[in-house]
Design an enzyme around this catalytic site. Sequence first.
Site, PDB file in Angstrom:
ATOM      1  N   GLU A   1      49.467  -2.803   4.808  1.00 21.36           N
ATOM      2  CA  GLU A   1      50.364  -3.946   4.673  1.00 21.36           C
ATOM      3  C   GLU A   1      51.625  -3.750   5.514  1.00 21.36           C
ATOM      4  OE1 GLU A   1      49.445  -5.547   0.166  1.00 21.36           O
ATOM      5  OE2 GLU A   1      51.232  -4.340   0.512  1.00 21.36           O
TER       6      GLU A   1
ATOM      7  N   HIS B   1      57.767   7.037  -3.972  1.00 21.29           N
ATOM      8  CA  HIS B   1      57.117   5.833  -4.497  1.00 21.29           C
ATOM      9  C   HIS B   1      56.970   5.858  -6.017  1.00 21.29           C
ATOM     10  CE1 HIS B   1      56.354   4.627  -0.387  1.00 21.29           C
ATOM     11  NE2 HIS B   1      55.728   5.758  -0.163  1.00 21.29           N
TER      12      HIS B   1
ATOM     13  N   ARG C   1      48.362  -2.698 -18.078  1.00 19.65           N
ATOM     14  CA  ARG C   1      48.691  -1.824 -19.203  1.00 19.65           C
ATOM     15  C   ARG C   1      50.167  -1.986 -19.511  1.00 19.65           C
ATOM     16  NH1 ARG C   1      51.566   2.003 -16.442  1.00 19.65           N
ATOM     17  NH2 ARG C   1      50.892   2.504 -14.338  1.00 19.65           N
TER      18      ARG C   1
END
Length: 659
Positions: free
Chosen positions: A200, A235, A292
């Site tokens: 991306e 990250h 979740r």
Amino acid sequence: MFKKILIANRGEIACRVAATAKRLGVKTVAVYSDADAQARHVQACDEAVRIGGPAPRDSYLQWQRILEAAQATGAQAVHPGYGFLSENEEFAQACAEAGLVFIGPPPSAIQAMGLKAESKRLMGQAGVPLVPGYHGVDQDPALLRREAQRIGYPVLIKASAGGGGKGMRAVQSDDEFDAALASCKREAINSFGDDAVLIERYVQRPRHIEIQVFGDSHGDCVYLFERDCSVQRRHQKVLEEAPAPGMTAERRAEMGAAAVAAAKAVGYQGAGTVEFIAEQDGRFYFMEMNTRLQVEHPVTEAITGLDLVEWQLRVAAGEPLPLKQHELRMTGHAIEARICAENPEAGFLPATGRLAVARWPSHASFRTAEVRIDSGVGEGDEISPFYDSMIAKLIVWGETREQALARLDAALRDTHIVGLQTNVAFLRRCAATASFTLADLDTALIEREKAALFGQPGLPLAEAAAAVVAHTLAAEALTESTDPWSRRDGWRLFGAAQRRFELEVDGEHHQVLLARHHQGSLSLTVQGRTWPLALSTEGRDTHELFLDDRRLRVRTYKVGEQVAVFGAEGSALVTEVDVIAHAGEGGAETGRLTAPMPGKLVAFLAQAGESVAKGQPLAVMEAMKMEHTITAPRDGVVAELLFAVGDQVGDGAELLRMA
């Protein structure tokens, strides 16, 4: 409502689920590995079942054993927590086939959102904004490189089946692509069993904003506002807050509608998070959906006053959502700091060891409050290499962001952990940076503020030395004789007495002199400078110091030869050297490269006989779910490799020798 549920997880989330279930009158069953036999989540539940060895693949990832435990104990439902099997559609399907309710979304929704490429396609069809990129099934490295060139650098390589920052690399130029791709694929196959990736465009100065959604089995879906999770390292999130600073009501409604559309596109039920990358001008793009409950869900609870775990249980039991969209309200501002066993100064290298001291702010609560602690460990527990490095989550709430920031700083100041390295001091510096204080947020904040975050001194040496002196004198006073001739404080009938302390701080040796004068006053000499000193001790570990004209309040904890000192200006770890005990000890060996933590050896990046330069990558290890590159400490030649790729190695194990 269920009568009994099994919690297929460990740590603070298992403790949290057990607490909510208990409040609702629901019995709980814990599962545990050999490493967790005495863990807090085991103690928090009504029953406990052993499911295997300490490594996740031998226990918490063995879903067949978990199902057997649920059936053997009569549980009606399984709560997966987060991590491990929480986003495994095979496990969710197996629960259904075994007649157990999976407290989460249907398997089809997990599958649809589990593969990033497929989820992007679905979101495009649902009208959710997407980042330009390649999400195809063809994984030929040459094709992936051409796609990166087409998209234009910088690009982001992401594991298609991944999450939590694993299998993700930002690539700035074409010559970096091949190595980054290989590393991503290797980490992805080890973490998820699937090495597929997507490419991306790497959005410049992006913010990471996520929307909490909830769906029920009656077709209703709502969003519970947003969280800003832009402050990240490798990250992975460091600080999270709600609401997102600068968010307008119009943009919130737009992002909320997009998140609900994303959830409805896959028939979502239960708690989920739709994550967006946002430009500085407010434009946003779908990134992924976590099917979740998220680690950072407490900040949403803090601003809404809701218990999201209770919502999970009610929705899974077939009840409708407790509130409609127009009934949801948010109040104030909340911030969460993830306290981890790691060394920020060494690239956030995970740490293991025993929590010799784990003290939280005195006004903290393990329930929703202005200062809240969520943790699955406590003083005396071990942080092992088998699981995530997070020790606890510290959550604060204030009527305004400014008040929340002040409470966060005070709470971090009063969080005292000794026995292993942590990121507490780093978190405090991070929250105090100009960027975070002024809400100038993006995912590169830590890199942008690195001058203020790394290489910063802790408590000044004179204050640390005075605290160690205070601790030593207080400890001696507890067993001191009333006979003046037997005292150890340097008492003299006439004249001044001087006492020498040999201290080590950050690898440097310091000689500190304490003088006790005839009239009883004290003075302290450090690095050639002398200060008047006065001491006052409460109990054994809390000291008030008057150093020259400064009044200081510190806490001290001694573990072995080390004294940990915590004060308003920071902390210090001081070794009080026993010169006699260490007499004759020699220097360290040279020419050895050792493992900085226990883990698996993933790769050697140099071979025997190869010349290497200082700082050159030599080996890659995997520990606590992340890869860590080990570099050459100096120029030299690799003489011998002492392990094979795939071997498990212990902390301090010699990996290779250099000539």
